[in-house]
Design a protein around this motif. Structure first.
Motif, mmCIF file in Angstrom:
data_model
loop_
_atom_site.group_PDB
_atom_site.id
_atom_site.type_symbol
_atom_site.label_atom_id
_atom_site.label_comp_id
_atom_site.label_asym_id
_atom_site.label_seq_id
_atom_site.Cartn_x
_atom_site.Cartn_y
_atom_site.Cartn_z
ATOM 1 N N LYS A 47 -2.805 -9.117 -3.800
ATOM 2 C CA LYS A 47 -2.119 -8.503 -4.946
ATOM 3 C C LYS A 47 -1.235 -7.359 -4.460
ATOM 4 O O LYS A 47 -1.647 -6.561 -3.624
ATOM 5 C CB LYS A 47 -3.139 -7.979 -5.959
ATOM 6 N N PHE A 48 -0.024 -7.290 -4.983
ATOM 7 C CA PHE A 48 0.880 -6.190 -4.655
ATOM 8 C C PHE A 48 0.679 -5.080 -5.675
ATOM 9 O O PHE A 48 0.705 -5.325 -6.883
ATOM 10 C CB PHE A 48 2.337 -6.665 -4.674
ATOM 11 N N LEU A 49 0.412 -3.880 -5.187
ATOM 12 C CA LEU A 49 0.154 -2.736 -6.059
ATOM 13 C C LEU A 49 1.291 -1.733 -5.966
ATOM 14 O O LEU A 49 1.831 -1.501 -4.885
ATOM 15 C CB LEU A 49 -1.136 -2.019 -5.632
ATOM 16 N N VAL A 71 -1.014 4.351 -4.134
ATOM 17 C CA VAL A 71 -0.019 3.949 -3.134
ATOM 18 C C VAL A 71 0.623 2.608 -3.486
ATOM 19 O O VAL A 71 0.103 1.848 -4.290
ATOM 20 C CB VAL A 71 -0.647 3.839 -1.716
ATOM 21 N N THR A 72 1.744 2.318 -2.824
ATOM 22 C CA THR A 72 2.429 1.033 -2.919
ATOM 23 C C THR A 72 1.995 0.181 -1.733
ATOM 24 O O THR A 72 1.989 0.667 -0.597
ATOM 25 C CB THR A 72 3.961 1.240 -2.835
ATOM 26 N N ILE A 99 -13.661 0.515 -2.036
ATOM 27 C CA ILE A 99 -13.354 -0.547 -2.995
ATOM 28 C C ILE A 99 -12.321 -1.543 -2.467
ATOM 29 O O ILE A 99 -12.566 -2.746 -2.484
ATOM 30 C CB ILE A 99 -12.919 0.054 -4.348
ATOM 31 N N VAL A 100 -11.158 -1.064 -2.013
ATOM 32 C CA VAL A 100 -10.133 -1.977 -1.489
ATOM 33 C C VAL A 100 -9.481 -1.403 -0.243
ATOM 34 O O VAL A 100 -9.539 -0.196 0.001
ATOM 35 C CB VAL A 100 -9.002 -2.282 -2.520
ATOM 36 N N GLU A 101 -8.875 -2.286 0.536
ATOM 37 C CA GLU A 101 -8.007 -1.871 1.646
ATOM 38 C C GLU A 101 -6.612 -2.404 1.356
ATOM 39 O O GLU A 101 -6.457 -3.567 0.986
ATOM 40 C CB GLU A 101 -8.526 -2.406 2.981
ATOM 41 N N VAL A 102 -5.638 -1.523 1.516
ATOM 42 C CA VAL A 102 -4.255 -1.840 1.157
ATOM 43 C C VAL A 102 -3.350 -1.592 2.356
ATOM 44 O O VAL A 102 -3.462 -0.553 3.015
ATOM 45 C CB VAL A 102 -3.794 -0.966 -0.039
ATOM 46 N N GLU A 109 4.012 8.353 0.634
ATOM 47 C CA GLU A 109 3.248 8.562 -0.608
ATOM 48 C C GLU A 109 1.952 9.326 -0.342
ATOM 49 O O GLU A 109 1.465 10.040 -1.208
ATOM 50 C CB GLU A 109 2.905 7.212 -1.264
ATOM 51 N N LEU A 110 1.402 9.160 0.860
ATOM 52 C CA LEU A 110 0.152 9.836 1.191
ATOM 53 C C LEU A 110 0.327 11.352 1.199
ATOM 54 O O LEU A 110 -0.612 12.093 0.935
ATOM 55 C CB LEU A 110 -0.372 9.363 2.548
#
Length: 125
Positions: A47-49, A71-72, A99-102, A109-110
Protein backbone atom coordinates in the motif's frame (compact mmCIF):
# COMPACT_ATOMS: atom_id res chain seq x y z
CA UNK A 1 13.88 -0.81 23.56
CA UNK A 2 13.62 2.79 24.71
CA UNK A 3 12.71 5.99 22.92
CA UNK A 4 16.28 6.92 21.96
CA UNK A 5 16.55 7.59 18.25
CA UNK A 6 12.81 7.53 17.71
CA UNK A 7 10.85 10.39 16.15
CA UNK A 8 7.26 11.14 17.08
CA UNK A 9 4.20 12.70 15.46
CA UNK A 10 1.47 14.65 17.25
CA UNK A 11 -0.76 11.63 16.59
CA UNK A 12 1.28 9.54 19.09
CA UNK A 13 2.96 7.58 16.33
CA UNK A 14 6.68 6.77 16.54
CA UNK A 15 9.10 6.30 13.67
CA UNK A 16 12.45 4.48 13.73
CA UNK A 17 14.74 5.17 10.80
CA UNK A 18 16.35 2.00 9.40
CA UNK A 19 18.12 3.21 6.26
CA UNK A 20 15.67 3.52 3.35
CA UNK A 21 12.83 2.10 5.47
CA UNK A 22 11.21 3.20 8.70
CA UNK A 23 9.47 1.12 11.33
CA UNK A 24 6.30 2.71 12.71
CA UNK A 25 4.20 2.06 15.80
CA UNK A 26 2.08 3.73 18.47
CA UNK A 27 3.80 5.51 21.36
CA UNK A 28 3.79 4.30 24.93
CA UNK A 29 1.63 7.31 25.82
CA UNK A 30 -0.75 6.49 22.98
CA UNK A 31 -1.23 2.87 24.05
CA UNK A 32 -1.68 3.96 27.70
CA UNK A 33 -4.47 6.32 26.67
CA UNK A 34 -6.23 3.51 24.83
CA UNK A 35 -6.02 0.89 27.54
CA UNK A 36 -5.84 -2.77 26.63
CA UNK A 37 -5.68 -3.17 22.87
CA UNK A 38 -8.04 -5.91 21.72
CA UNK A 39 -7.48 -5.90 17.96
CA UNK A 40 -5.19 -4.41 15.37
CA UNK A 41 -6.19 -4.00 11.72
CA UNK A 42 -3.17 -3.63 9.46
CA UNK A 43 -2.94 -2.19 5.97
CA UNK A 44 -1.76 -4.33 3.07
CA UNK A 45 1.90 -4.78 2.16
CA UNK A 46 2.47 -2.73 -0.99
CA UNK A 47 0.00 0.00 0.00
CA UNK A 48 1.24 3.49 -0.84
CA UNK A 49 0.83 5.89 2.07
CA UNK A 50 0.85 9.65 2.21
CA UNK A 51 0.97 11.63 5.46
CA UNK A 52 -2.40 11.29 7.16
CA UNK A 53 -3.36 8.02 5.44
CA UNK A 54 -4.41 5.31 7.91
CA UNK A 55 -1.87 2.49 8.26
CA UNK A 56 -3.57 0.72 11.17
CA UNK A 57 -6.74 0.72 13.20
CA UNK A 58 -6.44 -0.24 16.86
CA UNK A 59 -9.40 -1.21 18.98
CA UNK A 60 -9.55 -1.20 22.76
CA UNK A 61 -12.46 -1.49 25.17
CA UNK A 62 -12.56 2.32 25.31
CA UNK A 63 -12.11 3.36 21.71
CA UNK A 64 -11.10 2.66 18.12
CA UNK A 65 -8.33 4.82 16.70
CA UNK A 66 -7.01 5.12 13.19
CA UNK A 67 -3.27 5.71 13.11
CA UNK A 68 -2.24 8.21 10.43
CA UNK A 69 1.05 7.77 8.61
CA UNK A 70 3.63 10.46 9.37
CA UNK A 71 5.53 9.73 6.13
CA UNK A 72 5.13 9.15 2.38
CA UNK A 73 6.09 5.72 1.13
CA UNK A 74 5.20 2.11 0.42
CA UNK A 75 4.40 -0.46 3.10
CA UNK A 76 7.05 -3.19 2.90
CA UNK A 77 6.10 -5.25 5.98
CA UNK A 78 3.39 -5.51 8.60
CA UNK A 79 3.79 -7.05 12.03
CA UNK A 80 1.74 -10.24 11.73
CA UNK A 81 2.45 -11.00 15.40
CA UNK A 82 0.16 -8.22 16.59
CA UNK A 83 -2.77 -9.60 14.59
CA UNK A 84 -2.71 -12.69 16.82
CA UNK A 85 -1.70 -10.90 20.03
CA UNK A 86 -2.39 -7.15 19.86
CA UNK A 87 -1.70 -6.79 23.60
CA UNK A 88 2.03 -6.89 22.74
CA UNK A 89 1.54 -3.23 21.72
CA UNK A 90 0.66 -2.47 25.35
CA UNK A 91 3.59 -4.47 26.69
CA UNK A 92 6.35 -3.47 24.26
CA UNK A 93 5.20 -0.58 22.04
CA UNK A 94 8.72 0.32 20.86
CA UNK A 95 9.92 -3.25 20.30
CA UNK A 96 7.76 -6.26 19.47
CA UNK A 97 4.71 -3.99 19.21
CA UNK A 98 5.82 -2.24 16.01
CA UNK A 99 3.06 -2.06 13.41
CA UNK A 100 4.40 -1.44 9.87
CA UNK A 101 7.62 -0.89 7.95
CA UNK A 102 7.53 1.67 5.17
CA UNK A 103 10.04 2.38 2.42
CA UNK A 104 10.13 6.16 2.57
CA UNK A 105 10.09 8.40 -0.47
CA UNK A 106 10.75 11.73 1.23
CA UNK A 107 13.30 11.38 4.06
CA UNK A 108 13.05 15.11 4.83
CA UNK A 109 9.58 14.41 6.29
CA UNK A 110 11.36 12.83 9.25
CA UNK A 111 12.85 16.21 10.12
CA UNK A 112 9.35 17.55 10.81
CA UNK A 113 8.76 14.96 13.52
CA UNK A 114 9.51 15.51 17.21
CA UNK A 115 12.45 14.06 19.10
CA UNK A 116 11.71 11.95 22.17
CA UNK A 117 12.31 14.96 24.43
CA UNK A 118 10.10 17.24 22.35
CA UNK A 119 7.38 14.59 22.37
CA UNK A 120 7.53 14.18 26.15
CA UNK A 121 7.07 17.94 26.50
CA UNK A 122 4.19 17.77 24.00
CA UNK A 123 2.27 15.09 25.93
CA UNK A 124 2.80 16.84 29.26
CA UNK A 125 1.16 20.05 28.01
Amino acid sequence: MDETGLKFSEDHVWVLEMGPTVRIGVSDYGQEQMGEILSAALCEVGKFLEPGDTFSELESQKTVIELPSPVTGTVRAVNEGIRDDPSVINVDPYGKGWIVEVEIEEPEELERLMSGEEYETFVEE
